[in-house]
Write a protein that holds these residues in place. Structure first.
Motif, PDB file in Angstrom:
ATOM      1  N   GLY A   1     129.963  -1.718 -11.798  1.00  0.00           N
ATOM      2  CA  GLY A   1     130.831  -0.614 -11.402  1.00  0.00           C
ATOM      3  C   GLY A   1     130.054   0.506 -10.724  1.00  0.00           C
ATOM      4  N   GLN A   2     128.882   0.821 -11.257  1.00  0.00           N
ATOM      5  CA  GLN A   2     128.030   1.833 -10.631  1.00  0.00           C
ATOM      6  C   GLN A   2     127.643   1.407  -9.214  1.00  0.00           C
ATOM      7  N   MET A   3     127.286   0.132  -9.052  1.00  0.00           N
ATOM      8  CA  MET A   3     126.864  -0.350  -7.739  1.00  0.00           C
ATOM      9  C   MET A   3     128.020  -0.346  -6.744  1.00  0.00           C
ATOM     10  N   ARG A   4     129.212  -0.691  -7.205  1.00  0.00           N
ATOM     11  CA  ARG A   4     130.371  -0.625  -6.314  1.00  0.00           C
ATOM     12  C   ARG A   4     130.593   0.808  -5.830  1.00  0.00           C
ATOM     13  N   ALA A   5     130.469   1.763  -6.753  1.00  0.00           N
ATOM     14  CA  ALA A   5     130.659   3.161  -6.393  1.00  0.00           C
ATOM     15  C   ALA A   5     129.587   3.653  -5.416  1.00  0.00           C
ATOM     16  N   GLU A   6     128.428   3.031  -5.445  1.00  0.00           N
ATOM     17  CA  GLU A   6     127.359   3.410  -4.515  1.00  0.00           C
ATOM     18  C   GLU A   6     127.547   2.795  -3.137  1.00  0.00           C
ATOM     19  N   GLY A   7     128.392   1.772  -3.052  1.00  0.00           N
ATOM     20  CA  GLY A   7     128.676   1.166  -1.752  1.00  0.00           C
ATOM     21  C   GLY A   7     128.332  -0.299  -1.618  1.00  0.00           C
ATOM     22  N   THR A   8     127.720  -0.905  -2.642  1.00  0.00           N
ATOM     23  CA  THR A   8     127.419  -2.336  -2.581  1.00  0.00           C
ATOM     24  C   THR A   8     128.712  -3.137  -2.615  1.00  0.00           C
ATOM     25  N   ARG A   9     128.792  -4.128  -1.758  1.00  0.00           N
ATOM     26  CA  ARG A   9     129.977  -4.980  -1.696  1.00  0.00           C
ATOM     27  C   ARG A   9     129.679  -6.324  -2.366  1.00  0.00           C
ATOM     28  N   PHE A  10     130.690  -6.894  -3.000  1.00  0.00           N
ATOM     29  CA  PHE A  10     130.501  -8.142  -3.733  1.00  0.00           C
ATOM     30  C   PHE A  10     131.483  -9.196  -3.239  1.00  0.00           C
TER      31      PHE A  10
END
Length: 496
Positions: A202-211
């Motif tokens: 969730g933190q990484m998604r908020a930073e802009g990483t796409r999955f």
């Protein structure tokens, strides 16, 4: 150094575990909730703040251990979190899963029990989340460059987070339906609850990483096509090609690889399945392989209510003390260690035929035999000497309705077509070949983690993810980077 006499006056005390009979009735983490904070400051006080802290060298991440020990002893949790996260993207993972080579390198461990570094690390990470010290850190501006990271285990996630924070647009491709790789489907819930993983994702998604989940590169998306769509590609698929056991009777039903068994149990915990198709319930289970994966199978089988479960280790039972000649301090010694799963099997007497806890040491599989329906019913073994040579007169058999092979991994899986689709060169042992900059023979394609290093520890995977991110950033920016590179591709743990 908050207490100069702490290592003299305070004994080592570890995070207490729940009673074995209680914890095997659920899949929650094995530790007493809230049991760490009351003791962790005193344990941090035991750190001697050595002039030359060998714990730094023993940890591939280069964690600033004496610094955050001192801060924890003073209850400065925010500063401790900053120092910890300066070198480690996911300390809540390593604080639960790493075998702590840093503790083997602790100077206090020369003649006393080491500082509980792993417990202190876990306490800092958990407190950081509780107090909101780890908000998302999106980049101030974007570089306009794109990176594909293939694989979402600890190496891939660390690389993706570092590159996203550097301003690149990063997409993580994962062939499973959820992010996490072995953290998700290989590590049992009782060792690390998946809420810790979800929180970081969730933190990484908020930073802009796409999955991109349920996407196998080489099968669902062409590997060469993906390379043309991104400025750089990082391969961090892990070493998922499992080793086989070629003994008579291997073709019998009921003999499975550990990584066929463990993901199903994790899917039960995720709510995908009501019951695992390979459940050990009521069955006599034998695990072939004495490593951590075998121990994970052991703890899982005990929770599934196996009739009995025995683990075979081809090595002799190690001693309780370090062999100073063969494995001198500060190397990581091979000792008799009691994992949570072995403790449970011992206390619950789950393996009546075992030498110690659930393990039969110095034991090698000879063959399997089955019933008329072609299902395995027994495993035949023999004792071996230090050279793995059979010892006459030591043959015996164990009842076995379910056999789990936990023999390790040789390199990345070739079935998806990723390696061949990109035309990657490989090493003789099956891992992806790379140079000193983590670059493969294909321009713009880099490799990190177990896919290139070979089967290793979670702490090495994160270190490689951080290091390959620095290499990719340097490649994209034309020769410079501000990202740290804690290890090189040819670095190895300290040995005698």
């Amino acid at each position: 150094m908050a207490d100069p006499k702490g290592f003299l006056t305070t004994p080592r005390e570890e995070w207490p575990r729940r009673p074995a009979g209680e914890r095997v009735r659920d899949w929650n983490e094995v530790y007493v909730p809230g049991g760490l904070l009351p003791i962790v400051a005193r344990q941090a006080d035991r750190c001697m703040d050595c002039g030359v802290p060998f714990c730094h060298e023993a940890c591939p991440l280069g964690n600033l251990i004496p610094e955050w020990n001192d801060l924890v002893s003073r209850s400065d949790w925010r500063a401790a979190s900053e120092r910890l996260h300066a070198t480690n993207n996911f300390p809540e993972f390593t604080g639960r899963l790493c075998p702590a080579p840093c503790e083997a390198g602790c100077v206090l461990a020369i003649n006393q029990p080491a500082v509980t570094i792993k417990n202190v690390e876990c306490a800092i990470a958990d407190m950081a989340w509780q107090e909101g010290f780890v908000p998302p850190r999106p980049p101030d501006r974007l570089s306009g460059r794109t990176v594909a990271v293939i694989g979402s285990g600890p190496a891939g996630l660390a690389a993706a987070q570092q590159l996203t924070r550097a301003g690149h647009t990063v997409a993580v491709y994962e062939r499973n339906d959820r992010i996490g790789g072995l953290l998700r489907y290989g590590i049992p819930e009782f060792k690390m609850e998946k809420r810790h993983l979800e929180r970081r994702v969730g933190q990484m998604r908020a930073e802009g990483t796409r999955f991109r989940t349920s996407t196998a590169v080489g099968r669902d998306v062409g590997a060469a096509e993906l390379r043309t769509r991104y400025d750089a590609v990082v391969i961090a698929t892990g070493a998922t090609a499992w080793r086989e056991l070629t003994t008579p009777g291997r073709e019998l039903a009921g003999i499975h690889q550990a990584m066929e068994y463990l993901p199903l149990a994790n899917r039960v915990c995720e709510g995908d399945l009501e019951c695992s198709p390979l459940s050990a319930a009521g069955r006599h289970v034998v695990i072939v392989g004495g490593g951590d994966t075998g121990a994970d199978c052991l703890g899982t089988a005990v929770r599934e209510r196996a009739a009995s479960v025995t683990q075979l280790d081809i090595y002799a039972q190690p001693g309780a003390e370090r062999d100073e000649e063969a494995e001198p301090w500060p190397t990581y010694p091979r000792l008799y260690r009691l994992s949570v799963a072995h403790e449970e099997a011992r206390d619950l007497r789950s393996a009546p035929a075992a030498d110690a806890d659930a393990r039969l040491f110095a034991a090698s599989t000879l063959r399997f035999s089955g019933d008329t329906q072609g299902h395995v019913r027994s495993l035949h073994l023999v004792g071996v000497d230090a050279g793995r040579r059979p010892l006459p007169g030591t043959e015996r058999s164990l009842p076995a309705d379910l056999v789990l092979l936990a023999l390790g991994f040789s390199g990345p899986d070739r079935e998806d077509g990723l390696v061949d689709g990109l035309g990657l060169e490989t090493e003789p042992r099956g891992t992806i070949a790379r140079d000193r900059d983590f670059a493969t023979n294909v321009p713009g394609v880099f490799a990190a983690g177990d896919a290139a290093r070979g089967q290793s520890l979670v702490v090495w995977a994160i270190a490689e993810g951080r290091a390959v991110a620095a290499a990719v950033d340097r490649h994209l920016s034309g020769g410079s980077t501000r990202l740290p590179a804690p290890v090189g591709p040819y670095d190895r743990p300290m040995t005698a």
